[in-house]
Design an enzyme around this catalytic site. Structure first.
Site, PDB file in Angstrom:
ATOM      1  N   SER A  85       0.836  -1.198   0.000  1.00  0.00           N
ATOM      2  CA  SER A  85       0.000   0.000   0.000  1.00  0.00           C
ATOM      3  C   SER A  85       0.873   1.251   0.000  1.00  0.00           C
ATOM      4  O   SER A  85       1.625   1.479  -0.947  1.00  0.00           O
ATOM      5  CB  SER A  85      -0.967  -0.051   1.182  1.00  0.00           C
ATOM      6  OG  SER A  85      -2.050   0.828   1.004  1.00  0.00           O
ATOM      7  N   HIS A 234      -7.360  -6.146   0.896  1.00  0.00           N
ATOM      8  CA  HIS A 234      -6.211  -5.262   0.799  1.00  0.00           C
ATOM      9  C   HIS A 234      -5.034  -5.731   1.659  1.00  0.00           C
ATOM     10  O   HIS A 234      -3.883  -5.543   1.298  1.00  0.00           O
ATOM     11  CB  HIS A 234      -6.641  -3.852   1.218  1.00  0.00           C
ATOM     12  CG  HIS A 234      -5.593  -2.808   1.031  1.00  0.00           C
ATOM     13  ND1 HIS A 234      -4.932  -2.616  -0.174  1.00  0.00           N
ATOM     14  CD2 HIS A 234      -5.068  -1.902   1.907  1.00  0.00           C
ATOM     15  CE1 HIS A 234      -4.062  -1.626  -0.041  1.00  0.00           C
ATOM     16  NE2 HIS A 234      -4.116  -1.185   1.208  1.00  0.00           N
TER      17      HIS A 234
END
Length: 255
Positions: A85, A234
């Site tokens: 990320s 995620h």
């Protein structure tokens, strides 16, 4: 800025791992130990996170500079770099700016494109928490209430620590991260280019890397491979650690 790191193993090659927003090096301990059988693994705390220094300044350029300084301090000529990320954005930019220092890069669930601010529910929940009235993590968890998913709450609560005997605080710099949250979603420069091995991993249940992003990824990183980790969102490295480990290890084994 001198970043905090936890170094595991004594392998002949260096593997740098950078966490995402509100994360810290501890999140990667289990996977880091496994890779340390073959690599010298560096689990970093990024600026304004974990045990690294807090700063009023926050940007991808600065975090890329922090990484370069870290490599120089540890006399690392080149390294394999993993970033999740926010850490993936740092890795992507660093590879573009310093291709001779990045032997290969592994990007976990983020693309080089711009993302609109989408962490405001987390920011709001953190800012609403009155740490002066909290004496244990369970109380903080209760104050979060139903506004955040249980997994997100537990992820954030790992950052609580005793700043003093009777006072809890966050390891991340909430004030600066809240103020600069739009910077987290910034895209890479349009002319960004890195022509060395690159692996992009995405969660099968995540929206961060879509099929239509693949052409843009390969325009910046022509050697990029894309692997989808099924049944993962995620936080794919935490949700499917074995599949994530195998995919990364297979890629590294070919370099």
């Amino acid at each position: 800025m001198q970043l905090f790191s936890n170094i595991l193993g004594e392998g002949p090659e260096d593997l740098i791992i950078m966490h995402g927003l509100f994360g810290m090096s501890d999140n990667w301990q289990s996977l880091g130990r496994k890779w340390s059988e073959h690599f010298r693994v560096h689990l970093l705390d990024m600026r304004n996170h974990g045990r690294s220094p807090h700063s009023e300044e926050f940007s991808y350029d600065l975090m890329s500079d922090d990484l370069l300084e870290y490599l120089d301090q540890h006399q690392i000529e080149e390294a394999h770099i993993i970033g999740h990320s926010m850490g993936g954005k740092v890795a992507m930019l660093f590879a573009v700016l310093h291709p001779d220092r990045c032997r290969s890069m592994i990007i976990a669930d983020i693309a080089p494109k711009a993302y609109p601010p989408h962490h405001m529910d987390v920011i709001d929940a953190l800012e609403a928490l009155d740490l002066s009235k909290i004496s244990r993590r369970s109380e903080a968890n209760e104050q979060f209430g139903p506004s955040l998913e249980p997994g997100v709450r537990q992820f954030l609560l790992k950052n609580l620590y005793w700043e003093e005997k009777d006072r809890l605080n966050w390891r991340f710099n909430l004030k600066v991260l809240a103020r600069e949250i739009k910077k987290v979603g910034e895209s890479l420069p349009p002319n960004a280019y890195y022509d060395r091995p690159a692996l992009f991993l995405r969660g099968g249940d995540s929206w961060y890397i879509k099929d239509e992003d693949i052409d843009e990824i390969q325009s910046h990183y022509p050697q990029a491979e894309l692997v989808t980790i099924p049944n993962a969102g995620h936080w794919l490295h935490a949700q499917e650690p074995e599949l994530f480990f195998e995919a990364v290890s297979d890629f590294l084994g070919g370099q």
